[in-house]
Design an enzyme around this catalytic site. Structure first.
Site, mmCIF file in Angstrom:
data_model
loop_
_atom_site.group_PDB
_atom_site.id
_atom_site.type_symbol
_atom_site.label_atom_id
_atom_site.label_comp_id
_atom_site.label_asym_id
_atom_site.label_seq_id
_atom_site.Cartn_x
_atom_site.Cartn_y
_atom_site.Cartn_z
ATOM 1 N N LYS A 144 33.057 48.477 22.719
ATOM 2 C CA LYS A 144 32.780 49.365 21.588
ATOM 3 C C LYS A 144 33.256 48.735 20.279
ATOM 4 C CE LYS A 144 32.977 53.783 24.064
ATOM 5 N NZ LYS A 144 33.791 54.972 24.313
ATOM 6 N N LYS A 146 24.392 49.541 32.472
ATOM 7 C CA LYS A 146 24.465 50.932 32.968
ATOM 8 C C LYS A 146 23.723 51.878 32.026
ATOM 9 C CE LYS A 146 28.395 52.607 30.557
ATOM 10 N NZ LYS A 146 29.549 53.328 30.309
ATOM 11 N N LYS A 206 24.572 57.007 27.181
ATOM 12 C CA LYS A 206 24.128 57.996 26.193
ATOM 13 C C LYS A 206 23.816 57.332 24.864
ATOM 14 C CE LYS A 206 27.454 61.507 27.548
ATOM 15 N NZ LYS A 206 28.810 61.036 27.290
HETATM 16 P P1 TYM Z 1 31.233 59.893 29.495
HETATM 17 O O1 TYM Z 1 30.982 61.049 28.598
HETATM 18 O O2 TYM Z 1 30.813 58.536 29.039
HETATM 19 O O3 TYM Z 1 30.552 60.120 30.895
HETATM 20 C C1 TYM Z 1 30.755 61.307 31.631
HETATM 21 C C2 TYM Z 1 30.795 60.993 33.113
HETATM 22 O O4 TYM Z 1 29.573 60.366 33.521
HETATM 23 C C3 TYM Z 1 29.855 59.138 34.185
HETATM 24 N N1 TYM Z 1 28.776 58.178 33.869
HETATM 25 C C4 TYM Z 1 28.019 57.558 34.775
HETATM 26 N N2 TYM Z 1 28.017 57.614 36.129
HETATM 27 C C5 TYM Z 1 27.098 56.852 36.772
HETATM 28 N N3 TYM Z 1 26.199 56.047 36.138
HETATM 29 C C6 TYM Z 1 26.172 55.961 34.783
HETATM 30 N N4 TYM Z 1 25.293 55.192 34.164
HETATM 31 C C7 TYM Z 1 27.124 56.747 34.045
HETATM 32 N N5 TYM Z 1 27.380 56.894 32.724
HETATM 33 C C8 TYM Z 1 28.399 57.779 32.634
HETATM 34 C C9 TYM Z 1 31.180 58.685 33.652
HETATM 35 O O5 TYM Z 1 31.826 57.806 34.546
HETATM 36 C C10 TYM Z 1 31.911 60.000 33.490
HETATM 37 O O6 TYM Z 1 32.481 60.400 34.711
HETATM 38 N N6 TYM Z 1 36.050 58.785 28.953
HETATM 39 C C11 TYM Z 1 35.141 59.700 29.608
HETATM 40 C C12 TYM Z 1 35.415 61.155 29.304
HETATM 41 C C13 TYM Z 1 36.801 61.628 29.603
HETATM 42 C C14 TYM Z 1 37.371 61.864 30.874
HETATM 43 C C15 TYM Z 1 38.671 62.353 30.638
HETATM 44 C C16 TYM Z 1 36.880 61.714 32.165
HETATM 45 C C17 TYM Z 1 37.747 61.953 28.675
HETATM 46 N N7 TYM Z 1 38.860 62.391 29.306
HETATM 47 C C18 TYM Z 1 39.542 62.681 31.685
HETATM 48 C C19 TYM Z 1 37.743 62.057 33.218
HETATM 49 C C20 TYM Z 1 39.043 62.532 32.974
HETATM 50 C C21 TYM Z 1 33.730 59.393 29.146
HETATM 51 O O7 TYM Z 1 33.505 58.845 28.105
HETATM 52 O O8 TYM Z 1 32.761 59.866 29.938
#
Ligand code: TYM
Length: 329
Positions: A112, A193, A196
């Site tokens: 990032k 991957k 978003k």
């Molecule tokens: P975020 O918002 O990027 O994604 C949310 C969840 O979706 C999963 N994910 C995927 N799984 C499979 N294939 C993909 N292409 C893919 N893209 C996203 C992510 O692994 C995630 O589980 N940092 C985290 C948010 C967060 C969080 C937390 C998660 C903040 N605090 C505490 C768990 C516990 C994030 O940016 O997720």
């Protein structure tokens, strides 16, 4: 007492099938055996600039999607991170026990930061806030996609360091990945991957995409030059499409093999597209119903915050006591 589960999603961009198959689908399943807290992590979203009006709207869209996929607010708590101040409070205390080198090594930070002219401090602190989210609730299990594994390891490192310095305080959280769907790849580029924030209309399938758009994206997905599905030689594009199908259906490997082996790519894509459309149809329907019910969503989020606040405040008080900070109680 049931073990506790915590996980979160950033309200930035459109939620896609990677988010669903990597995380949300597991969240729904876990509700029967665990005490679950699911969070819309808006404080994480602002580590990169967000248009305020868009962010506000996204928070509600994501909350409605949590409900639409099957999170039941009667048994699980749905919360917005910024509505529970203890997340930010604990994050500061954890920042003070986290070596900066640990944060600079995070692959997501490096990726990032590379795309920014000026790197905000929040981007570096991002995983500490994530550790605070989890440790605040003494969560035992964190269901996420594979891209969050490194952040979860760091969370355990921070917890261990805190426990070593100040005495046993935090539960060590475990990472829970789905068996299939832990890393859904981009349809236009199966080497990266699904994300978003990735540009390109053919990249990801959003949970709220209309059937026509889903069909178009999947039919145009990048594959290889083979004419038909061959499990021994297939490239990452076809593998990704079949993984998506398997993650939605939960079919065992043998059934997947029998179904797809020898199928022409056009036919195979059609099958995947129709299955994704049919799987998302009830979610989209429920989403519309929730959005059309004024007052329901704010009530769910208020109830969630009220339910979890005592747990969060108890942890903050404990951490303050351990560190020698001033506490009112
Ligand atoms: P975020 O918002 O990027 O994604 C949310 C969840 O979706 C999963 N994910 C995927 N799984 C499979 N294939 C993909 N292409 C893919 N893209 C996203 C992510 O692994 C995630 O589980 N940092 C985290 C948010 C967060 C969080 C937390 C998660 C903040 N605090 C505490 C768990 C516990 C994030 O940016 O997720």
């Amino acid at each position: 007492m049931k073990p506790r589960v915590f996980s979160g999603v950033q309200p930035s961009g459109d939620l896609h099938i990677g988010n669903y198959l990597g995380a949300l689908k597991n969240w729904v399943r876990m509700q029967s055996g665990y005490e679950c807290i699911y969070c819309i992590v808006d404080l994480h979203a602002i580590t990169l600039y967000q248009d305020p009006a868009e962010l506000r709207a996204k928070i509600e869209e994501v909350a409605a999607l949590f409900l639409a996929v099957g999170i039941d607010p009667a048994v699980s708590s749905i919360i917005v991170q910024s509505s529970v101040p203890a997340h930010a409070e604990l994050a500061w205390m954890l920042t003070c026990v986290t070596p900066v080198g640990w944060l600079q090594r995070m692959t997501q930070f490096k990726a990032k930061a590379a795309s920014q002219d000026t790197v905000g401090d929040g981007l570096l602190q991002y995983p500490v806030l994530m550790a605070a989210d989890i440790l605040l609730y003494q969560a035992h299990i964190v269901p996420v996609g594979e891209d969050q594994s490194q952040h979860l390891e760091l969370t355990r490192d921070i917890a261990q360091r805190f426990n070593a310095l100040y005495g046993d305080t935090f539960v060590m959280p475990e990472t829970k990945l789905p068996e299939v769907g832990a890393r859904v790849m981009g349809l236009d580029d199966p080497e990266t991957k699904m994300s978003k924030s990735a540009p390109g209309v053919g990249h990801g399938v959003a949970l709220l995409d209309p059937p026509d758009a889903i069909r178009k994206k999947i039919m145009r997905a990048t594959t290889d030059s083979n004419p038909a599905v061959d499990f021994e030689t297939m490239g990452p594009g076809v593998r990704n499409l079949i993984n998506i199908f398997q993650a939605f259906t939960d079919w065992p490997d043998e059934q997947i093999r029998a179904h797809f082996s020898g199928l022409g790519y056009g036919q195979a894509k059609k099958q995947v597209a129709e299955m994704v459309i049919e799987s998302l149809r009830p979610i989209q329907q429920r989403h519309r119903e929730i959005v059309d019910e004024p007052g329901y969503l704010p009530g769910v989020l208020k109830q969630g915050a009220e339910r979890v606040s005592p747990i969060a405040n108890e942890t903050v008080e404990l951490v303050k006591k351990r560190m020698g900070l001033y506490s009112r109680s």
